[in-house]
Design a protein around this motif. Structure first.
Motif, mmCIF file in Angstrom:
data_model
loop_
_atom_site.group_PDB
_atom_site.id
_atom_site.type_symbol
_atom_site.label_atom_id
_atom_site.label_comp_id
_atom_site.label_asym_id
_atom_site.label_seq_id
_atom_site.Cartn_x
_atom_site.Cartn_y
_atom_site.Cartn_z
ATOM 1 N N UNK A 1 0.848 -1.191 0.000
ATOM 2 C CA UNK A 1 0.000 0.000 0.000
ATOM 3 C C UNK A 1 0.888 1.246 0.000
ATOM 4 N N UNK A 2 0.572 2.182 -0.906
ATOM 5 C CA UNK A 2 1.345 3.417 -0.978
ATOM 6 C C UNK A 2 0.929 4.375 0.137
ATOM 7 N N UNK A 3 1.919 5.076 0.717
ATOM 8 C CA UNK A 3 1.671 6.001 1.817
ATOM 9 C C UNK A 3 1.952 7.434 1.377
ATOM 10 N N UNK A 4 1.069 8.338 1.820
ATOM 11 C CA UNK A 4 1.201 9.751 1.475
ATOM 12 C C UNK A 4 0.931 10.597 2.716
ATOM 13 N N UNK A 5 1.462 11.803 2.685
ATOM 14 C CA UNK A 5 1.116 12.747 3.745
ATOM 15 C C UNK A 5 -0.336 13.188 3.609
ATOM 16 N N UNK A 6 -0.747 13.484 2.364
ATOM 17 C CA UNK A 6 -2.110 13.962 2.113
ATOM 18 C C UNK A 6 -2.643 13.317 0.841
ATOM 19 N N UNK A 7 -3.876 12.842 0.909
ATOM 20 C CA UNK A 7 -4.599 12.421 -0.292
ATOM 21 C C UNK A 7 -5.636 13.491 -0.603
ATOM 22 N N UNK A 8 -5.633 13.961 -1.838
ATOM 23 C CA UNK A 8 -6.590 14.968 -2.285
ATOM 24 C C UNK A 8 -7.555 14.286 -3.245
ATOM 25 N N UNK A 9 -8.835 14.327 -2.912
ATOM 26 C CA UNK A 9 -9.857 13.701 -3.740
ATOM 27 C C UNK A 9 -10.471 14.787 -4.613
ATOM 28 N N UNK A 10 -10.066 14.825 -5.880
ATOM 29 C CA UNK A 10 -10.558 15.842 -6.801
ATOM 30 C C UNK A 10 -9.422 16.677 -7.349
ATOM 31 N N UNK A 11 -9.412 16.852 -8.682
ATOM 32 C CA UNK A 11 -8.299 17.550 -9.330
ATOM 33 C C UNK A 11 -8.689 18.818 -10.045
#
Length: 295
Positions: free
Chosen positions: A1-11
């Motif tokens: 599973x990839x890890x991120x500081x922030x996931x943004x839903x919508x571009x």
């Protein structure tokens, strides 16, 4: 599973502006955008952002990702988020996507926009975004000096329409689309239900009514009803995300939602839905995410 500081839903403008602020703050960001056409795909251009005025929505996104690429902190994932599962170990979310590839992020920003409820009228989709507009500040200039129709059942909005839109047109009438007006609105009013629209390649020519009447108009200002996207509805039902009575996501004024670690920006939180307002909201959300991380 990839890890991120922030996931943004919508571009869109909100999500991409947040991605820029977070990238420049050295946060690793995943931007999840549905491969389906964005809500503003039918718009002739993005307006109000200096240096970018008039570019198409597709060009806006292309330029935004060209800018983001310089920092190497944001990744685009063309998939739709279908759920957010709080991490039971004490913070963060698993972002579940329609293609089954989950992500993990410490914070999530909802920048999904809203879903417009499009009337099933002949000619509407062809004219939407060009000669049927939702916002005079976004598209009034391109429709100036044309005969306008304002579609509304709100008597207060109807009464002020001729003055409110006089800068763009001196010929403004109101269509109540079958609704009985509440008293004398003080403005020319057409009460019949709209059954179709005559147009030439998306350029409106006239409004057809159920009784057969035809009213010549060049532009309609039509603020459509909206509903949350499926992800937001699911989060409201299953994850405790608070919505306002008008179905926009409820925030604290700094883009924090009722769910710890979950933020919302752009069209999801307000009916004031211009590109520059959304971009500003995305910036506010990014700054708040950073501040909350260091609090």
């Amino acid at each position: 599973m990839q890890h991120y500081d922030v996931a943004i839903i919508g571009g869109g403008p909100a999500g991409l502006t947040a991605a820029m602020t977070l990238s420049r703050s050295l946060r690793r960001v995943a931007v999840l955008e549905s491969p389906a056409d964005p809500r503003n795909a039918g718009s002739h251009g993005v307006h109000g952002i200096l240096g970018l005025d008039g570019v198409s929505p597709a060009e806006y996104r292309s330029r935004a990702w060209s800018d983001l690429a310089r920092y190497g902190m944001a990744e685009l994932h063309e998939t739709e988020a279908v759920d957010l599962v709080p991490d039971p170990r004490g913070g963060g979310f698993e972002v579940v996507t329609e293609d089954g590839g989950p992500f993990w992020a410490r914070r999530v920003l909802l920048a999904t926009g809203m879903t417009d409820i499009i009337p099933e009228l002949e000619g509407f989709r062809e004219c939407w975004g060009a000669s049927i507009i939702h916002c005079p500040f976004c598209s009034g200039w391109e429709n100036r000096e044309r005969a306008w129709g304002v579609v509304t059942a709100d008597p207060e909005f109807a009464r002020k329409a001729p003055r409110a839109f006089a800068a763009w047109s001196d010929d403004v009438i109101v269509f109540t689309d079958g609704e009985a007006p509440a008293g004398d609105l003080g403005v020319e009013t057409v009460t019949g239900r709209i059954r179709g629209l005559r147009h030439d390649g998306g350029d409106l020519r006239a409004v057809e009514l159920d009784d057969g009447a035809v009213v010549e108009r060049g532009t309609l200002l039509w603020q459509l009803d909206q509903r949350p996207v499926p992800l937001v509805s699911r989060l409201a039902k299953d994850r405790g995300l608070a919505l306002r009575e008008d179905c926009y996501v409820k925030t604290d004024g700094s883009c924090r939602t009722s769910v710890p670690g979950l933020y919302s920006a752009g069209d999801t939180i307000t009916e004031t839905q211009g590109a520059i307002e959304s971009a500003a909201s995305g910036s506010t959300a990014a700054f708040q995410i950073i501040e909350d991380e260091t609090a």
